[in-house]
Design a protein around this motif. Structure first.
Motif, PDB file in Angstrom:
ATOM      1  N   TRP A 154     102.301 -21.860  32.662  1.00 26.90           N
ATOM      2  CA  TRP A 154     101.446 -20.437  32.078  1.00 26.90           C
ATOM      3  C   TRP A 154     101.331 -21.108  30.284  1.00 26.90           C
ATOM      4  CZ3 TRP A 154     103.666 -20.540  36.430  1.00 26.90           C
ATOM      5  CH2 TRP A 154     102.819 -19.750  37.438  1.00 26.90           C
ATOM      6  N   GLU A 206     103.621 -16.238  28.386  1.00 26.39           N
ATOM      7  CA  GLU A 206     104.194 -15.075  29.424  1.00 26.39           C
ATOM      8  C   GLU A 206     104.880 -13.872  28.333  1.00 26.39           C
ATOM      9  OE1 GLU A 206     105.194 -14.741  33.421  1.00 26.39           O
ATOM     10  OE2 GLU A 206     104.513 -13.203  31.621  1.00 26.39           O
ATOM     11  N   LYS A 220     109.858 -11.319  36.491  1.00 27.37           N
ATOM     12  CA  LYS A 220     108.924 -11.725  37.246  1.00 27.37           C
ATOM     13  C   LYS A 220     108.418 -10.663  38.256  1.00 27.37           C
ATOM     14  CE  LYS A 220     111.327 -14.680  40.806  1.00 27.37           C
ATOM     15  NZ  LYS A 220     111.920 -13.639  41.657  1.00 27.37           N
ATOM     16  N   SER A 229     104.340  -8.979  33.977  1.00 27.98           N
ATOM     17  CA  SER A 229     104.296 -10.404  34.095  1.00 27.98           C
ATOM     18  C   SER A 229     103.105 -11.140  34.368  1.00 27.98           C
ATOM     19  CB  SER A 229     105.551 -10.621  35.212  1.00 27.98           C
ATOM     20  OG  SER A 229     105.339 -11.977  35.696  1.00 27.98           O
ATOM     21  N   PHE A 255     103.251 -14.421  35.481  1.00 30.68           N
ATOM     22  CA  PHE A 255     103.658 -14.945  36.668  1.00 30.68           C
ATOM     23  C   PHE A 255     103.082 -14.128  37.796  1.00 30.68           C
ATOM     24  CE2 PHE A 255     105.431 -17.299  39.811  1.00 30.68           C
ATOM     25  CZ  PHE A 255     106.167 -16.489  40.650  1.00 30.68           C
ATOM     26  N   ARG A 256     103.577 -12.545  37.946  1.00 32.31           N
ATOM     27  CA  ARG A 256     103.243 -11.915  39.045  1.00 32.31           C
ATOM     28  C   ARG A 256     101.694 -11.736  39.181  1.00 32.31           C
ATOM     29  NH1 ARG A 256     104.824  -5.665  40.235  1.00 32.31           N
ATOM     30  NH2 ARG A 256     103.412  -5.620  41.762  1.00 32.31           N
ATOM     31  N   PHE A 266     100.875 -14.702  40.917  1.00 30.63           N
ATOM     32  CA  PHE A 266     101.730 -15.006  42.175  1.00 30.63           C
ATOM     33  C   PHE A 266     100.790 -14.026  43.352  1.00 30.63           C
ATOM     34  CE2 PHE A 266     104.814 -16.325  44.937  1.00 30.63           C
ATOM     35  CZ  PHE A 266     105.140 -15.566  45.760  1.00 30.63           C
ATOM     36  N   ILE A 291     105.348 -24.813  41.102  1.00 25.55           N
ATOM     37  CA  ILE A 291     105.205 -23.747  40.233  1.00 25.55           C
ATOM     38  C   ILE A 291     106.287 -23.518  38.978  1.00 25.55           C
ATOM     39  CG2 ILE A 291     105.243 -21.217  40.204  1.00 25.55           C
ATOM     40  CD1 ILE A 291     104.697 -21.080  42.938  1.00 25.55           C
ATOM     41  N   ARG A 296     107.348 -21.823  36.269  1.00 28.36           N
ATOM     42  CA  ARG A 296     107.284 -20.609  35.272  1.00 28.36           C
ATOM     43  C   ARG A 296     108.070 -20.360  34.257  1.00 28.36           C
ATOM     44  NH1 ARG A 296     110.434 -15.798  35.974  1.00 28.36           N
ATOM     45  NH2 ARG A 296     112.184 -16.679  36.929  1.00 28.36           N
ATOM     46  N   LYS A 319     110.397 -18.120  32.242  1.00 28.76           N
ATOM     47  CA  LYS A 319     111.288 -17.402  32.755  1.00 28.76           C
ATOM     48  C   LYS A 319     111.518 -15.959  31.683  1.00 28.76           C
ATOM     49  CE  LYS A 319     113.921 -20.350  35.817  1.00 28.76           C
ATOM     50  NZ  LYS A 319     112.930 -21.375  35.461  1.00 28.76           N
ATOM     51  N   TYR A 347     111.588 -23.990  28.530  1.00 29.40           N
ATOM     52  CA  TYR A 347     110.111 -24.134  29.319  1.00 29.40           C
ATOM     53  C   TYR A 347     109.816 -25.455  28.746  1.00 29.40           C
ATOM     54  CZ  TYR A 347     105.819 -23.205  31.270  1.00 29.40           C
ATOM     55  OH  TYR A 347     104.582 -23.138  31.955  1.00 29.40           O
TER      56      TYR A 347
END
Ligand code: 6PG
Length: 253
Positions: A79, A82, A87, A92, A94-95, A98, A112, A114, A116, A128
């Motif tokens: 990403w 974020e 999540k 998010s 990520f969401r 996803f 993946i 992600r 956090k 990250y």
């Protein structure tokens, strides 16, 4: 309305009729870039953004129209930024990815990567950075095959905001972004990493972006202070996919 394309050195600007046409064009670029990367490096590493504009692209890539055109076993998702939320949270990034894409294709969970968002911002950024270092190797500055970015009405991109000290970062790849409201804190990739990508793809739609786009792309580009204007790949290419509404104030490019 026809699509028109202006290409200058490593920058390409494509104006498309609407978000749907823009999203299909972005999907074609995603598929093509993934094939070239996998053919040459046996893997494809993409860093994607949140916000509303890329949702249609993600939905298309996860749909029957495109899902069989990508070798998901060799695709890796990172990403560009974020929000500091769990999540499962609606906010998010990520969401978003996803729900619209990652859960709809045969992508191995280990592919993946992600951010956090549920962790303390400093720790999430360090972890990250470590994840990226493990993937690209210690010595190298991370070089994504494709980075998908958006632009806010204020000219921000990823979570790099106008006037932020983070714009001057030259060493770190990932930094926490503390905003007035802690619930709005973010984690972001820095300019050196964005500018080290092989391909940068900006997706910009809607009349609310017209003013900032004319600042960034008009008059030779890169007006001081607009983070999106500071995204200039050192060896790669940059493509702006813009819909007609967002392009209304773009004079001669
Ligand atoms: C985010 C993004 C952010 C986004 C712009 C544009 O986390 O929100 O990464 O940089 O790309 O805010 O957002 P829209 O596409 O919703 O206009």
């Amino acid at each position: 309305m026809e699509t028109f394309v202006v290409e200058k050195s490593n920058r390409k600007v494509e104006v498309l009729p609407d978000l749907e046409a823009l999203s299909h064009r972005a999907a074609a670029i995603f598929v093509n870039t993934s094939r070239i990367s996998i053919a040459t490096k046996k893997r494809f590493a993409a860093a994607i953004s949140g916000g509303s504009t890329p949702r249609r692209l993600y939905t298309l890539l996860g749909s029957e129209t495109y899902r069989d055109q990508v070798d998901w076993q060799r695709a890796h998702f990172f990403w560009a930024d974020e929000r500091c939320v769990p999540k499962e949270d609606e906010a998010s990034n990520f969401r978003t990815a996803f729900d619209t894409l990652l859960s709809r294709v045969a992508l191995p969970e280990k592919n993946i990567h992600r951010i956090k968002g549920e962790e303390a911002p400093d720790k999430a950024a360090m972890d990250y950075e470590e994840e990226i270092r493990r993937f690209f190797g210690e010595s190298e500055r991370p070089g994504f095959d494709l980075v998908i970015l958006g632009v806010g009405e204020d000219g921000h991109t990823a979570s790099l905001f106008p006037g932020s000290k983070l714009l001057e970062e030259t060493v770190r790849s990932v930094l926490p972004v503390y905003l007035e409201e802690p619930s709005k804190n973010r984690i972001t990739l820095t300019l050196p990493v964005l500018n080290n990508a092989d391909q940068i793809l900006f997706l910009v739609a809607g009349s609310s972006k017209a003013a900032v786009l004319s600042e960034i792309l008009g008059n030779g580009g890169g007006k001081k202070g607009s983070p999106a204007g500071l995204v200039r790949p050192v060896h790669g290419t940059i493509t702006w996919l813009i819909d007609q509404e967002a392009a209304v104030k773009l004079g001669r490019l």
